[in-house]
Enzyme design. Structure first.
Site, short mmCIF file in Angstrom:
data_model
loop_
_atom_site.label_atom_id
_atom_site.label_comp_id
_atom_site.label_asym_id
_atom_site.label_seq_id
_atom_site.Cartn_x
_atom_site.Cartn_y
_atom_site.Cartn_z
N GLU A 284 4.70 -13.31 13.90
CA GLU A 284 3.30 -13.08 13.42
C GLU A 284 2.32 -14.23 13.90
OE1 GLU A 284 2.27 -12.12 9.11
OE2 GLU A 284 1.25 -10.17 10.25
N GLU B 289 4.42 -7.19 0.23
CA GLU B 289 3.65 -6.66 1.59
C GLU B 289 3.36 -7.89 2.58
OE1 GLU B 289 3.45 -4.32 3.95
OE2 GLU B 289 3.39 -3.37 1.82
N LYS C 135 -4.65 -13.15 -9.17
CA LYS C 135 -5.09 -14.54 -8.55
C LYS C 135 -5.28 -14.06 -7.07
CE LYS C 135 -2.74 -17.97 -6.20
NZ LYS C 135 -3.91 -18.00 -5.31
N CYS D 279 -2.38 -7.60 8.80
CA CYS D 279 -0.84 -7.42 9.06
C CYS D 279 -0.49 -6.32 9.82
CB CYS D 279 0.04 -7.45 7.66
SG CYS D 279 -0.68 -6.16 6.65
C1 UN1 Z 1 -5.67 -1.74 7.56
O1 UN1 Z 1 -5.17 -2.25 8.37
O2 UN1 Z 1 -6.48 -0.93 7.37
O3 UN1 Z 1 -2.81 -7.46 5.00
C2 UN1 Z 1 -5.32 -2.70 6.23
C3 UN1 Z 1 -3.08 -6.60 5.83
C4 UN1 Z 1 -2.81 -5.34 5.36
C5 UN1 Z 1 -3.85 -4.14 5.21
C6 UN1 Z 1 -4.18 -3.62 6.37
N1 UN1 Z 1 -2.26 -5.28 3.93
O4 UN1 Z 1 -3.62 -6.68 6.87
#
Ligand code: UN1
Length: 479
Positions: free
Chosen positions: A381, A249, A174, A283
């Site tokens: 964030e 994550e 998804k 992130c």
């Molecule tokens: C990166 O910084 O190369 O959602 C990857 C995000 C992370 C991936 C970052 N899961 O920003």
């Protein structure tokens, strides 16, 4: 621009959903990237059943077959990097070089896991009992539900789908609704890789319909999620209730520490790249710049000059360094944090304004604040091009500030001291730590993930992905 309708891929067939959505170009709102067909809960259940029917044969297929399929997918993605990169930049808004880089990374991830399919191993040890052998082997988990965010529309799906398939699982994917053209393009490539029907399914639609169906179905053995903390918590509750395997994550508020002994020019570049590139929509972005007192003013003054000069513009224009914000909702969130920063007393240094370009898009100037540790702009964030500088008295204070956060994804330090760098690597409470490098921008063949409120469950990427995408069996033989 020509318009296409992106369909769902369920049990080896392209299927219309129940309603239609539109994917827009955030650099130019007059450019419709495509229409996509939104599936509902019952279509999601069909995809889950198809995956459940297909999982056993795929789990028992030869590693060679899985390796060949993944290698073909990876090679095609890389061969079409310019075209797919352009689509990604057009749909998500990161700049063309960033988007092409992400595309190549997605291709490399498939190729890496093509190799891993051939390296699924186990262990054999002697039992504590005479005449008995013990073997540990890895088996597929079964049906994996993949819920992916919009900010890496090719790379994040790739780093979930590739290991899932390599280790013999069936997938229901998804994507986020704002990047369905990218998701469809990836699915279209996978659909031609000679997988049995049902092994890979694409279901586009809302979290309420598609996402919830994935969370609730007892046929879904594992869920891999990347997205916000709020949704991650819902995913955790629903999967825990039925004891499905889960990997989350979520957010970050990643610190970048700059010490008095840092190479200042390099530190400014590391900060600009980590805080503002990809429009801060990572992130892993460095949103807290923790600067030791001796270089604080010099660093802020150089950073301000560099941030002022950043070229914000259309993602496909050659001169653009920072693309638009992905959506009006995200822009509103960013602007509300800029406003909050001012009202809670942070010192506004630059940016944070809506700006106009030749085309109508979600443009915003990168924002820089001097903040206090308790300010919400330094704790929550934002997921946009907004950075907060915190002043640290010395290294120990900087480390304490770096760890003073509910998150724990990534932390960085700029220093020329081996002693400090080593100490920081040991004591930063994170899953990933960077020395003289931006917190964002990671390799594709090593573990990715964090601690504390950022992540939950086994790591993604690299060989460590096997922890999530396989289950271990211990077999005893007396002979
Ligand atoms: C990166 O910084 O190369 O959602 C990857 C995000 C992370 C991936 C970052 N899961 O920003």
């Amino acid at each position: 621009m020509s318009q296409q309708t992106f369909k769902n891929y369920i049990n080896g067939r392209w299927e219309n959903g129940v309603t239609t959505g539109i994917s827009e170009n955030p650099s130019d709102l007059s450019d419709v990237v495509g229409e996509y067909s939104r599936a509902d809960a019952s279509q999601t259940q069909s995809a889950i059943r198809a995956a459940a029917d297909a999982r056993s044969a795929w789990g028992q297929s030869t590693p060679q077959r899985r390796a060949d399929a993944l290698d073909q997918i990876g090679s095609e993605i890389i061969a079409r990097k310019d075209e797919l990169g352009e689509l990604l930049a057009r749909e998500e808004g990161k700049t063309l070089p960033e988007a092409i880089g992400e595309t190549v990374r997605a291709g490399n991830i498939f190729k890496f896991f093509a190799g891993e399919a051939l390296r699924i191993g186990g262990e054999k040890v002697a039992s504590v009992r005479p005449g008995v052998d013990v073997e540990m082997s890895r088996e597929p988990v079964g049906v994996v539900g993949i819920i992916a965010p919009w900010n890496f529309p090719l790379a994040i799906p790739a780093w979930k789908i590739a290991p899932a398939l390599a280790y013999g699982n069936a997938v229901v994917f998804k994507p986020a609704e704002i990047v369905t053209a990218c998701a469809w393009s990836l699915a279209e490539i996978i659909s031609r890789a000679n997988l049995p029907a049902g092994v890979f399914n694409l279901v586009m639609g809302s979290g309420r319909q598609v996402g919830q169906a994935l969370l609730d179905s007892t046929l879904v053995d594992a869920v891999s999620f990347t997205g916000s903390v709020g949704v991650g918590e819902q995913v955790l509750k629903a999967t825990a209730a039925r004891r499905a395997k889960v990997q989350l994550e979520m957010g970050g508020k990643n610190p970048l520490v700059v010490l008095n002994d840092a190479d200042l020019e390099q530190a400014v570049e590391v900060a600009v790249q980590g805080s503002y590139f990809s429009t801060g929509q990572r992130c892993t972005a460095s949103s807290r710049l923790i600067v030791e007192a001796g270089v604080h003013d010099a660093f802020v003054s150089r950073l301000r000059d560099r941030v002022k000069a950043l070229r914000v513009g259309h993602a496909l224009k050659r001169e653009t360094e920072i693309g638009p914000v992905v959506s009006s909702d995200q822009l509103a969130q960013n602007l509300s944090y800029v406003e909050l920063g001012r009202t809670e007393g942070a010192e506004h240094i630059w940016g944070g304004d809506v700006i106009e370009r030749d085309t109508r898009g979600h443009y915003m100037s990168p924002a820089l604040f001097l903040a206090q540790p308790q300010h919400r702009i330094a704790r929550e964030e934002i997921f946009g091009p907004v950075a907060a500088v915190l002043r640290a008295d010395d290294y120990e204070h900087a480390l304490a500030l770096a760890n003073d956060t509910p998150f724990g994804l990534c932390a960085g330090i700029c220093t020329t001291s081996l002693k400090r760098a080593t100490h920081f690597k040991r004591h930063a409470q994170v899953g990933m730590v960077m020395v003289n490098l931006p917190t964002a921008g990671v390799d594709y063949h090593v573990p990715f993930g964090g601690r504390k409120g950022s992540s939950y469950g086994p790591r993604e990427q690299g060989r460590y992905a096997a922890e999530f995408y396989t289950t271990v069996k211990t077999a005893y033989t007396f002979a």
